[in-house]
Scaffold this active site. Structure first.
Site, PDB file in Angstrom:
ATOM      1  N   LYS A  93      42.932  31.856  39.990  1.00 30.07           N
ATOM      2  CA  LYS A  93      42.638  32.117  38.430  1.00 30.07           C
ATOM      3  C   LYS A  93      42.263  30.815  37.674  1.00 30.07           C
ATOM      4  O   LYS A  93      41.355  31.208  36.868  1.00 30.07           O
ATOM      5  CB  LYS A  93      43.980  32.783  37.734  1.00 30.07           C
ATOM      6  CG  LYS A  93      44.626  33.906  38.418  1.00 30.07           C
ATOM      7  CD  LYS A  93      44.016  35.070  38.056  1.00 30.07           C
ATOM      8  CE  LYS A  93      44.482  36.351  38.202  1.00 30.07           C
ATOM      9  NZ  LYS A  93      45.527  36.661  39.318  1.00 30.07           N
ATOM     10  N   GLU A 115      45.110  38.443  28.427  1.00 27.70           N
ATOM     11  CA  GLU A 115      45.907  39.345  29.013  1.00 27.70           C
ATOM     12  C   GLU A 115      46.690  38.688  30.193  1.00 27.70           C
ATOM     13  O   GLU A 115      45.894  37.917  31.030  1.00 27.70           O
ATOM     14  CB  GLU A 115      45.239  40.838  29.162  1.00 27.70           C
ATOM     15  CG  GLU A 115      44.696  40.797  30.776  1.00 27.70           C
ATOM     16  CD  GLU A 115      43.499  39.895  30.894  1.00 27.70           C
ATOM     17  OE1 GLU A 115      42.916  39.463  29.860  1.00 27.70           O
ATOM     18  OE2 GLU A 115      43.065  39.771  32.161  1.00 27.70           O
ATOM     19  N   SER A 382      45.084  33.769  48.232  1.00 28.73           N
ATOM     20  CA  SER A 382      44.808  33.657  46.631  1.00 28.73           C
ATOM     21  C   SER A 382      45.980  32.903  46.063  1.00 28.73           C
ATOM     22  O   SER A 382      45.492  32.457  44.764  1.00 28.73           O
ATOM     23  CB  SER A 382      44.661  35.027  46.232  1.00 28.73           C
ATOM     24  OG  SER A 382      45.816  35.861  46.350  1.00 28.73           O
TER      25      SER A 382
END
Ligand SMILES: *Cc1c(COP(=O)(O)O)cnc(C)c1O
Length: 397
Positions: A93, A115, A382
């Site tokens: 991210k 969010e 990830s």
């Protein structure tokens, strides 16, 4: 198979998917964002600053790691892990959050909202907001706040205000609604750092571009090491940002197959899952046209996954397009399969993956044994599983 287009049209359509389905009040902000992003993309100063932050702040390039024991255990294809779990804040991210905070600064916007589902995107956003001295507000479903208490505390230490959202299922979809409501109200001072390859144009394209570094590095690393391309790429798909980041730089390499893994929850027939390509339908949700889980009247259905980061009713529009083209195939792993893979990777490789990532690993455990020892898989690792340890312990220990 149809060779896919690599960029959407000017209004953000990937084939029939994507687009800009937002209230009138947001249209000019989205057009400004798209225009500023185009300028930044071709601005070498912007690109150099981003590359420097990715290297020195986030920790890129991430290793491409040969998982020797997992490979031997499954006795099939050679398995490489692309180690996004080693990045600062613990998941991919941060690639997107860094790109977008630089854009926000270019646009003179000093208030940041986002969010978050599992909290990883909220943590990445709070981190870059702290780094650039911006005010930061994170919207998070009350249900997710409970199951991801560690990440809530991290965001608060980073100076962000975390606002619980109690509407509906109190998970990611409701958090996005609140963030969009905030953005409509404060659009002149505020940039919304959307956390996946989702939402209105230009987000799906822009977020993808900020994550392409995953695939660009992996492609270079495997060529250096093996002197050939991999046979298969595997990634989990929530909105689809880590998957598209890995896949996109390989789309023209037709010998490379790709599989996206959705959350099968308690099984497709149970109805408690988040596998949009298993019984989902075409619809519009939160700015984009794509496959989603809705009933015949278009009402969004409840979703379920053990991993908060995959627990969302819509899939990124480019994935719907790549599936139509036959370029990428999609499968799912259930909660139980993901938990077993979580445990396996920890025990056999010394790597505790995020529960989202564990869905991709679960698929690898099914498919690698059917492949030959000459073949190679790259799987997107990830994120790391620190945030999920308490929840997994409840289920497994
Ligand atoms: C958020 C998250 C995901 C799911 O999001 P995508 O946009 O589909 O990548 C997957 N893995 C981890 C570790 C995450 O934090």
């Amino acid at each position: 198979m149809r060779q896919p287009e690599l960029v959407p049209d000017a209004r953000g359509h990937f084939g029939p998917y994507g687009g800009m389905f937002v209230p009138e009040t947001l249209m000019s902000a989205l057009h400004d964002l798209a225009a500023e992003y185009e300028r930044a993309k071709h601005d070498s100063e912007f690109q150099e600053e981003l590359a420097g932050l990715l290297r020195d702040f986030a920790g890129r390039p991430t290793p491409l790691y040969l998982a020797v024991r997992l490979t031997n255990h499954l006795a099939g294809a050679k398995i490489y892990l692309k180690r996004e779990d080693l990045l600062h804040t613990g998941a991919h991210k941060i690639n997107n959050a860094l790109g977008q905070i630089l854009l926000a600064r270019r646009m003179g916007k000093h208030r940041i909202i986002a969010e978050t589902g599992a909290g990883q995107h909220g943590v990445a956003t709070a981190t870059v907001a702290a780094r650039f001295g911006c005010e930061c507000v994170i919207y998070m479903g009350a249900t997710d706040m409970e199951r991801q208490a560690l990440n809530v505390a991290r965001m608060r230490f980073l100076g962000a205000k975390v606002i619980p959202v109690t509407a509906g299922q109190a998970t990611l979809k409701e958090a996005i609604n609140e963030a969009m409501r905030d953005w409509v109200t404060h659009v002149r001072t505020t940039h919304y750092i959307l956390g996946s390859a989702l939402g209105s144009h230009p987000y799906p394209m822009m977020v993808r571009d900020f994550h392409r570094v995953i695939g660009v590095e992996a492609r270079r690393q495997i060529l250096e090491r093996e002197e050939r391309l991999p046979d298969l790429l595997v990634a989990c798909v929530g909105g689809g940002s880590n998957a598209i980041g890995l896949f996109h730089p390989f789309l023209d390499d037709l010998s490379v197959r790709m599989i996206g893994v959705e959350a099968g929850g308690e099984g497709i027939s149970s109805g408690r899952h988040a596998a949009r390509f298993q019984g989902g339908r075409l619809g519009v949700l939160q700015g984009t046209k794509t496959f989603l889980l809705a009933n015949e009247d278009g009402q969004i259905e409840l979703t379920h996954s053990v991993s908060a980061g995959l627990d969302y009713a819509a899939i990124g529009p480019e994935h719907s397009y790549l599936r139509d083209c036959g370029r990428v195939t999609y499968d799912y792993a259930t909660d139980d399969e993901a938990l077993a893979a979580f445990r396996l990777l920890a025990e056999i490789e010394g790597i505790i993956p995020a529960l989202e990532t564990a869905h991709a690993i679960a698929h690898v455990t099914k498919i690698a044994p059917k492949m030959s020892r000459e073949e190679m898989i790259i799987v997107s690792c990830s994120g790391r599983g620190d945030k999920d340890v308490a929840q997994a312990a409840q289920r497994l220990l």
